[in-house]
Write a protein that holds these residues in place. Structure first.
Motif, PDB file in Angstrom:
ATOM      1  N   LEU A 186       0.874  -1.187   0.025  1.00  0.00           N
ATOM      2  CA  LEU A 186       0.054   0.143  -0.014  1.00  0.00           C
ATOM      3  C   LEU A 186       0.941   1.446  -0.196  1.00  0.00           C
ATOM      4  O   LEU A 186       0.470   2.117  -0.732  1.00  0.00           O
ATOM      5  CB  LEU A 186      -0.901  -0.224   1.145  1.00  0.00           C
ATOM      6  N   ALA A 187       1.758   1.466   0.654  1.00  0.00           N
ATOM      7  CA  ALA A 187       2.895   2.249   0.939  1.00  0.00           C
ATOM      8  C   ALA A 187       3.369   2.566  -0.468  1.00  0.00           C
ATOM      9  O   ALA A 187       3.539   3.802  -1.067  1.00  0.00           O
ATOM     10  CB  ALA A 187       3.887   2.140   2.066  1.00  0.00           C
ATOM     11  N   ILE A 188       3.999   1.594  -1.259  1.00  0.00           N
ATOM     12  CA  ILE A 188       4.729   1.550  -2.618  1.00  0.00           C
ATOM     13  C   ILE A 188       3.638   2.315  -3.638  1.00  0.00           C
ATOM     14  O   ILE A 188       3.780   3.211  -4.406  1.00  0.00           O
ATOM     15  CB  ILE A 188       5.071   0.336  -3.027  1.00  0.00           C
ATOM     16  N   LYS A 189       2.233   1.677  -3.441  1.00  0.00           N
ATOM     17  CA  LYS A 189       1.268   1.935  -4.639  1.00  0.00           C
ATOM     18  C   LYS A 189       0.975   3.602  -4.337  1.00  0.00           C
ATOM     19  O   LYS A 189       1.107   4.232  -5.278  1.00  0.00           O
ATOM     20  CB  LYS A 189       0.067   1.203  -4.185  1.00  0.00           C
ATOM     21  N   THR A 190       0.641   4.038  -2.959  1.00  0.00           N
ATOM     22  CA  THR A 190       0.283   5.452  -2.840  1.00  0.00           C
ATOM     23  C   THR A 190       1.306   6.386  -2.901  1.00  0.00           C
ATOM     24  O   THR A 190       1.371   7.365  -3.710  1.00  0.00           O
ATOM     25  CB  THR A 190      -0.316   5.657  -1.246  1.00  0.00           C
ATOM     26  N   SER A 191       2.611   6.019  -2.750  1.00  0.00           N
ATOM     27  CA  SER A 191       3.990   6.797  -3.011  1.00  0.00           C
ATOM     28  C   SER A 191       3.993   7.091  -4.501  1.00  0.00           C
ATOM     29  O   SER A 191       4.289   8.300  -5.002  1.00  0.00           O
ATOM     30  CB  SER A 191       5.071   6.190  -2.372  1.00  0.00           C
TER      31      SER A 191
END
Length: 225
Positions: free
Chosen positions: A154-159
């Motif tokens: 989720l962190a990679i996607k949103t970043s």
């Protein structure tokens, strides 16, 4: 005889709320239409009036097109399955309900990549974030590892989707970044700030809930005279 499902059982309230969001979106589309329909536009969040509070709720239920609606209904089913598999209790479902308007209210922090916003995606990102928080904070063993893995994804996607990152990636100046829509960016990237707002809303509500529960715990009594 088989015992019926109850809202207090893990996963039931979560799935129920996911279904309510999906059905609500379908019902709004049937009544107001999608895309440039006047009713749908009126229910959208508008960057020129970010404090119009009722759109914090309504914007999640209107969609830009039939394909946009279908994608988000499918995503709602995936988030429902996520909560069911993770056995998220009714308190997590309540947190997701509270994150619904907060996801759109936080759009006031948008750097200028959005003229308007509509769709379930921010609220769905909030649901995923709430599930991650619950697994990381309140579970042990394999469940916590799953929470960590999904949190990282989720962190990679949103970043990746954040307008600021996309501007840097494309060599766009800050002045261009503030000129909506972000030049050359696909729709999911333009809405990247909204997705990040959904994640932030989910984490904020989860953090607040844990704080309230901690404050309500009785202090240990001392046996000393």
């Amino acid at each position: 005889m088989a015992r019926g499902l109850r809202l207090s059982e893990p996963g039931v309230a979560w799935v129920g709320w996911a279904v309510a969001l999906a059905l609500g979106s379908l019902a709004v589309a049937a009544v107001l239409g999608t895309g440039p329909a006047p009713g749908a536009l009126a229910w959208s969040w508008d960057a020129s009036t970010p404090g119009k509070a009722w759109t914090w709720w309504s914007a999640a239920l209107v969609h830009r097109s039939g394909a946009h609606l279908a994608a988000n209904v499918g995503a709602a089913a995936a988030v429902a399955a996520w909560g069911w598999t993770a056995r998220l209790g009714p308190e997590a479902a309540l947190a997701w309900f509270l994150a619904w308007p907060l996801s759109q209210a936080l759009l006031i922090t948008d750097p200028g990549s959005l003229r308007s916003y509509a769709g379930l995606s921010a609220t769905l990102h909030a649901g995923v974030a709430i599930g991650c928080w619950h697994l990381l904070r309140h579970r042990e063993g394999p469940a916590r590892w799953v929470g960590g893995a999904v949190s990282l994804a989720l962190a990679i996607k949103t970043s990746w989707e954040l307008p600021a990152f996309q501007a840097w990636l494309q060599g766009v100046t800050m002045a261009d970044l503030l000129a909506p829509p972000l030049p050359g960016a696909p729709g999911h990237v333009v809405a990247g700030h909204a997705h990040a707002c959904g994640v932030a809303a989910g984490l904020l509500v989860s953090w607040a809930r844990d704080g309230i529960m901690l404050a309500r715990r009785p202090f240990p009594r001392s046996d000393a005279s």
